[in-house]
Motif scaffolding. Structure first.
Motif, PDB file in Angstrom:
ATOM      1  N   LEU A  95       0.879  -1.044  -0.183  1.00 23.46           N
ATOM      2  CA  LEU A  95      -0.018   0.011   0.005  1.00 23.46           C
ATOM      3  C   LEU A  95       0.911   1.195   0.048  1.00 23.46           C
ATOM      4  N   GLN A  96       0.342   2.133  -0.579  1.00 29.23           N
ATOM      5  CA  GLN A  96       0.890   3.354  -0.758  1.00 29.23           C
ATOM      6  C   GLN A  96       1.194   4.217   0.598  1.00 29.23           C
ATOM      7  N   ARG A  97       0.211   3.919   1.516  1.00 30.37           N
ATOM      8  CA  ARG A  97       0.425   4.525   2.977  1.00 30.37           C
ATOM      9  C   ARG A  97       0.163   3.339   3.803  1.00 30.37           C
ATOM     10  N   GLN A  98       1.050   3.060   4.772  1.00 26.44           N
ATOM     11  CA  GLN A  98       0.718   2.091   5.694  1.00 26.44           C
ATOM     12  C   GLN A  98       0.177   2.493   7.085  1.00 26.44           C
ATOM     13  N   SER A  99      -0.871   1.789   7.612  1.00 30.16           N
ATOM     14  CA  SER A  99      -1.422   1.867   8.763  1.00 30.16           C
ATOM     15  C   SER A  99      -0.662   1.461  10.089  1.00 30.16           C
ATOM     16  N   GLY A 100      -0.413   2.407  10.999  1.00 23.19           N
ATOM     17  CA  GLY A 100       0.563   1.605  12.005  1.00 23.19           C
ATOM     18  C   GLY A 100      -0.188   1.102  13.355  1.00 23.19           C
ATOM     19  N   LEU A 101       0.561   0.750  14.284  1.00 25.62           N
ATOM     20  CA  LEU A 101      -0.007   0.507  15.470  1.00 25.62           C
ATOM     21  C   LEU A 101      -0.591   1.827  16.335  1.00 25.62           C
ATOM     22  N   SER A 102      -1.275   1.447  17.383  1.00 25.22           N
ATOM     23  CA  SER A 102      -1.591   2.783  17.949  1.00 25.22           C
ATOM     24  C   SER A 102      -0.473   3.549  18.794  1.00 25.22           C
ATOM     25  N   MET A 103      -0.541   4.931  18.737  1.00 25.42           N
ATOM     26  CA  MET A 103       0.486   5.528  19.302  1.00 25.42           C
ATOM     27  C   MET A 103       0.845   5.268  20.977  1.00 25.42           C
ATOM     28  N   ASP A 104      -0.324   4.785  21.616  1.00 26.48           N
ATOM     29  CA  ASP A 104      -0.181   4.560  23.031  1.00 26.48           C
ATOM     30  C   ASP A 104       0.469   3.239  23.337  1.00 26.48           C
ATOM     31  N   VAL A 105       1.811   3.021  23.019  1.00 24.73           N
ATOM     32  CA  VAL A 105       2.497   1.999  23.251  1.00 24.73           C
ATOM     33  C   VAL A 105       2.498   1.527  24.715  1.00 24.73           C
ATOM     34  N   ARG A 106       2.094   0.597  25.246  1.00 30.22           N
ATOM     35  CA  ARG A 106       1.863   0.010  26.423  1.00 30.22           C
ATOM     36  C   ARG A 106       3.253  -0.649  26.979  1.00 30.22           C
ATOM     37  N   SER A 107       3.748  -1.057  26.008  1.00 27.68           N
ATOM     38  CA  SER A 107       5.119  -1.924  26.295  1.00 27.68           C
ATOM     39  C   SER A 107       6.336  -1.145  26.549  1.00 27.68           C
ATOM     40  N   CYS A 108       6.237   0.338  26.112  1.00 29.41           N
ATOM     41  CA  CYS A 108       7.267   1.268  26.424  1.00 29.41           C
ATOM     42  C   CYS A 108       7.884   1.430  27.881  1.00 29.41           C
ATOM     43  N   PRO A 109       9.048   0.873  28.244  1.00 30.44           N
ATOM     44  CA  PRO A 109       9.417   0.984  29.711  1.00 30.44           C
ATOM     45  C   PRO A 109       9.339   2.613  30.062  1.00 30.44           C
ATOM     46  N   GLU A 110       9.586   3.582  29.303  1.00 29.50           N
ATOM     47  CA  GLU A 110       9.398   5.025  29.795  1.00 29.50           C
ATOM     48  C   GLU A 110       8.378   5.568  29.406  1.00 29.50           C
ATOM     49  N   ARG A 111       7.732   6.511  30.484  1.00 31.62           N
ATOM     50  CA  ARG A 111       6.471   7.221  30.046  1.00 31.62           C
ATOM     51  C   ARG A 111       6.914   8.549  29.496  1.00 31.62           C
ATOM     52  N   LEU A 112       6.995   8.762  28.347  1.00 32.03           N
ATOM     53  CA  LEU A 112       7.277   9.859  27.769  1.00 32.03           C
ATOM     54  C   LEU A 112       6.184  10.912  27.516  1.00 32.03           C
ATOM     55  N   PRO A 113       6.297  12.488  27.733  1.00 27.94           N
ATOM     56  CA  PRO A 113       5.338  13.273  27.362  1.00 27.94           C
ATOM     57  C   PRO A 113       5.212  13.161  25.969  1.00 27.94           C
ATOM     58  N   LEU A 170       0.022   2.345  -4.826  1.00 28.39           N
ATOM     59  CA  LEU A 170       1.516   1.790  -4.829  1.00 28.39           C
ATOM     60  C   LEU A 170       2.514   2.919  -4.139  1.00 28.39           C
ATOM     61  N   VAL A 171       3.483   2.275  -3.726  1.00 24.14           N
ATOM     62  CA  VAL A 171       4.539   3.197  -3.214  1.00 24.14           C
ATOM     63  C   VAL A 171       5.153   3.826  -4.385  1.00 24.14           C
ATOM     64  N   CYS A 172       4.749   4.647  -4.973  1.00 21.79           N
ATOM     65  CA  CYS A 172       5.399   5.383  -6.030  1.00 21.79           C
ATOM     66  C   CYS A 172       5.018   6.861  -6.223  1.00 21.79           C
ATOM     67  N   LEU A 173       5.938   7.485  -7.269  1.00 17.29           N
ATOM     68  CA  LEU A 173       5.156   8.955  -7.827  1.00 17.29           C
ATOM     69  C   LEU A 173       4.509   8.906  -8.817  1.00 17.29           C
TER      70      LEU A 173
END
Length: 632
Positions: free
Chosen positions: A282-300, A521-524
């Motif tokens: 796909l031309q644009r890929q959908s990612g995971l949620s930005m609230d990554v719970r496995s992240c060890p540090e709670r960043l602002p 597609l991934v293209c111009l």
């Protein structure tokens, strides 16, 4: 939903986890949302959020800017931290006790409390919710949390008797997020605001001297700082000033002698290891949620909202590229914050098209292509956000109702809050870089980036007055100019095939966002207006036809005296003239480029990625949040 592919399983898992926590600790979702949006708690364990809304005054009308400033200022005046803490206490107690509490009585008691006592009750409610979340056992943990909230309720109201059940639950308002509106007048304004935000939330050493931001001068912390690496031998007699040893004994702080590039590489790998590896088919890929719970540090979290069309998003892509370059050069001084980007399309003032451009396809004149593409991917985004494109300017131009306060119905702010709270699925867009070579050989080549479109026009041939009098009609009198186009053809199989074209054209439009009827597609998508000559009895004439091709990278140069002019992302402020040659390719991640350059010094003959580069993201992708990502 949990058994369906992405993004359904991601959304379903996120809401299942929220429901599980809400059943154990009633009111926890409301409490967490208000605390993060209003920055009520400065604890290390609490997530800190801030919303930055950027308005380009050259693209957004003055009426829209004034309306947003009026709405945000009115909400900030009415939503004080004291009131927000009272909302959290009231909602948490009612969620735990239900109708067994007198909410009007509780609200009156909170209003009579002093600020210090109110904050103590607020901290007790937070501590009770944190203990309830960590406890195991559904029914037992819920009952313990209920008893803890009942004790706090009795302490506030001063009543230990059994309460008379209320007839119905009371409606507790949900405060709007704390949104700061910024007029985007400075190219480095995004970086400056992020510097201020990170210094407020954590102690981060950032390089801000070059910006001259008031109040951000570097503090003298040499007495408390421990050096990271050392270049001296560590022997006291080799240090300067040994004659002063009798007056003050020299002491060395503990240090580690380590090469800078190796440490920089480790930090870069840590920062970029969680980034997506790039879009697939796909031309644009959908990612995971930005609230990554496995992240060890709670960043602002810094939520950046762009209000405008493709021109504002192109400016955002350029600022984001500059931000990533600073991160790559100074990995130890990286701003430790999660960046999330949101797009609210607003159609700006458009000049009337010239008569010779009325026959252009609608997608050529469209200035909100990226948001339209997001609407095709996510119907929820299309129905809730894309409708604001023409609605916001109309609402801003409407006179306020004389019988109501202008800040009592903040419609734009309410829709923005809804988008910020539920639009958590990012769609990644490829940023493209362009290298520009000028006809004047004394000028250095320029480098820039674009997100949606690159338009190439042929400039008129510059000639002197003497040549105008003596020259005959030549091929240069024909419309357009001869150009050579060398490109890598993009195929669905992922293979690339090099091709070269030589033709006469008057205009070339390179689009990074696919049109509605094109394959994703991934293209111009390159559109070339080819000029063809035809000879007949009446004389010679030229006709124009549009050639379309798909490419992963494009190189173009003029074969005549006529030069080219470039316009990036439909923005008249980003125009390059007297261009003889240009190269367009996917923009590389600055951290990957830096590590690849270092790896090439150690392995000069290696064509493949070596060292840390094989694990890093190659392309620079800009994530724009939607509600459901890509629905296939």
């Amino acid at each position: 939903m949990l058994t369906l592919p992405k993004p359904y399983c991601t959304i379903g898992l996120d809401y299942a986890q929220r429901l599980k926590t809400e059943r154990k600790v009633p009111g926890f979702s409301y409490q967490k949302m208000v605390i993060s949006e209003q920055n009520l708690s400065r604890g290390v364990s609490q997530q800190q959020d801030k919303v930055f809304l950027f308005l380009d005054p050259d693209l957004v009308s003055e009426a829209v800017c004034n309306t947003l400033l009026r709405e945000t200022q009115g909400v900030q005046i009415s939503q004080t931290p004291r009131e927000c803490m009272g909302f959290v206490i009231t909602n948490s107690i009612q969620a735990a006790l239900g109708k067994d509490c007198d909410i009007p009585r509780l609200q009156r008691a909170l209003q009579d409390e002093r600020n210090g006592e109110l904050e103590l009750y607020f901290q007790e409610v937070l501590a009770a919710a944190e203990r309830g979340e960590k406890q195991s056992g559904g029914g037992v943990a819920r009952e313990r949390h209920r008893e803890a909230l009942r004790e706090i309720y009795s302490k506030i109201t001063g009543s230990s008797e059994e309460e008379v059940p209320m007839p119905k639950l009371q409606a507790i308002p949900l405060p709007s997020p704390d949104i700061s509106v910024h007029l985007w007048t400075d190219e480095d304004q995004l970086w400056k605001e992020l510097v201020l935000f990170t210094r407020e939330t954590q102690e981060v050493e950032v390089e801000v001297d070059s910006f001259g931001i008031p109040g951000l001068g570097s503090e003298n912390t040499e007495q408390n700082r421990i050096s990271v690496w050392s270049n001296d031998s560590g022997i006291e007699r080799d240090l300067p000033g040994t004659e002063e040893k009798e007056q003050a004994k020299l002491q060395r702080q503990p240090c580690i002698k380590k090469r800078g590039p190796e440490l920089d590489s480790a930090v870069l790998l840590q920062n970029l290891g969680k980034a997506p590896k790039g879009p697939g088919t796909l031309q644009r890929q959908s990612g995971l949620s930005m609230d990554v719970r496995s992240c060890p540090e709670r960043l602002p979290t810094a939520r950046i909202v762009i209000l405008g069309d493709d021109r504002a998003l192109g400016r955002l892509a350029k600022a984001y590229y500059s931000f990533r370059k600073r991160e790559a050069r100074r990995p130890h001084r990286t701003l430790k914050a999660n960046l999330q980007f949101y797009c609210i399309p607003v159609r700006g003032e458009q000049p009337d098209p010239s008569p010779d451009k009325l026959d252009e396809p609608p997608n050529i004149r469209e200035v909100c292509e990226l948001s339209g593409y997001l609407g095709r991917l996510d119907p929820w985004y299309d129905g809730n956000i894309n409708t604001l494109c023409d609605m916001i300017p109309k609402l801003a131009d409407m006179p306020p109702c004389p019988t109501r306060d202008s800040t009592s119905d903040p419609f734009i702010l309410d829709v923005t809050s809804y988008y910020l709270r539920f639009g958590r699925q990012p769609v990644y867009f490829q940023i493209y870089s362009v290298k520009i070579y000028f006809r004047d050989a004394s000028l250095e080549p320029a480098e820039d980036v674009f997100l949606t479109e690159l338009k190439v026009d042929v400039q008129d041939c510059v000639s002197t007055k003497y040549s105008n009098l003596t020259r005959k009609k030549t091929v240069t009198d024909a419309p357009g100019a001869g150009i050579q186009v060398h490109y890598n053809k993009a195929l669905a199989s992922g293979r690339e095939k090099e091709s070269t074209l030589v033709l006469r054209t008057s205009r070339v439009v390179i689009k990074a966002v696919p049109p509605r009827d094109a394959e994703d597609l991934v293209c111009l998508n390159v559109y070339i207006d080819e000029m063809t000559k035809s000879t007949h009895l009446a004389g010679r004439s030229f006709s124009c036809k549009t050639n379309a091709l798909r490419a992963s990278s494009v190189q173009m140069r003029s074969l005549e005296l006529r030069t080219l002019s470039l316009q990036l992302d439909k923005d008249s402020r980003r125009v390059y003239t007297n261009v003889s040659r240009l190269e367009v390719s996917p923009c590389q991640e600055p951290g990957y480029s830096l590590q690849k350059m270092r790896a090439s010094r150690l392995h000069p003959n290696s064509k493949e990625d070596a060292g840390l580069t094989r694990y890093m993201t190659k392309c620079l992708l800009l994530p724009i949040n939607t509600f459901a990502g890509i629905i296939q």
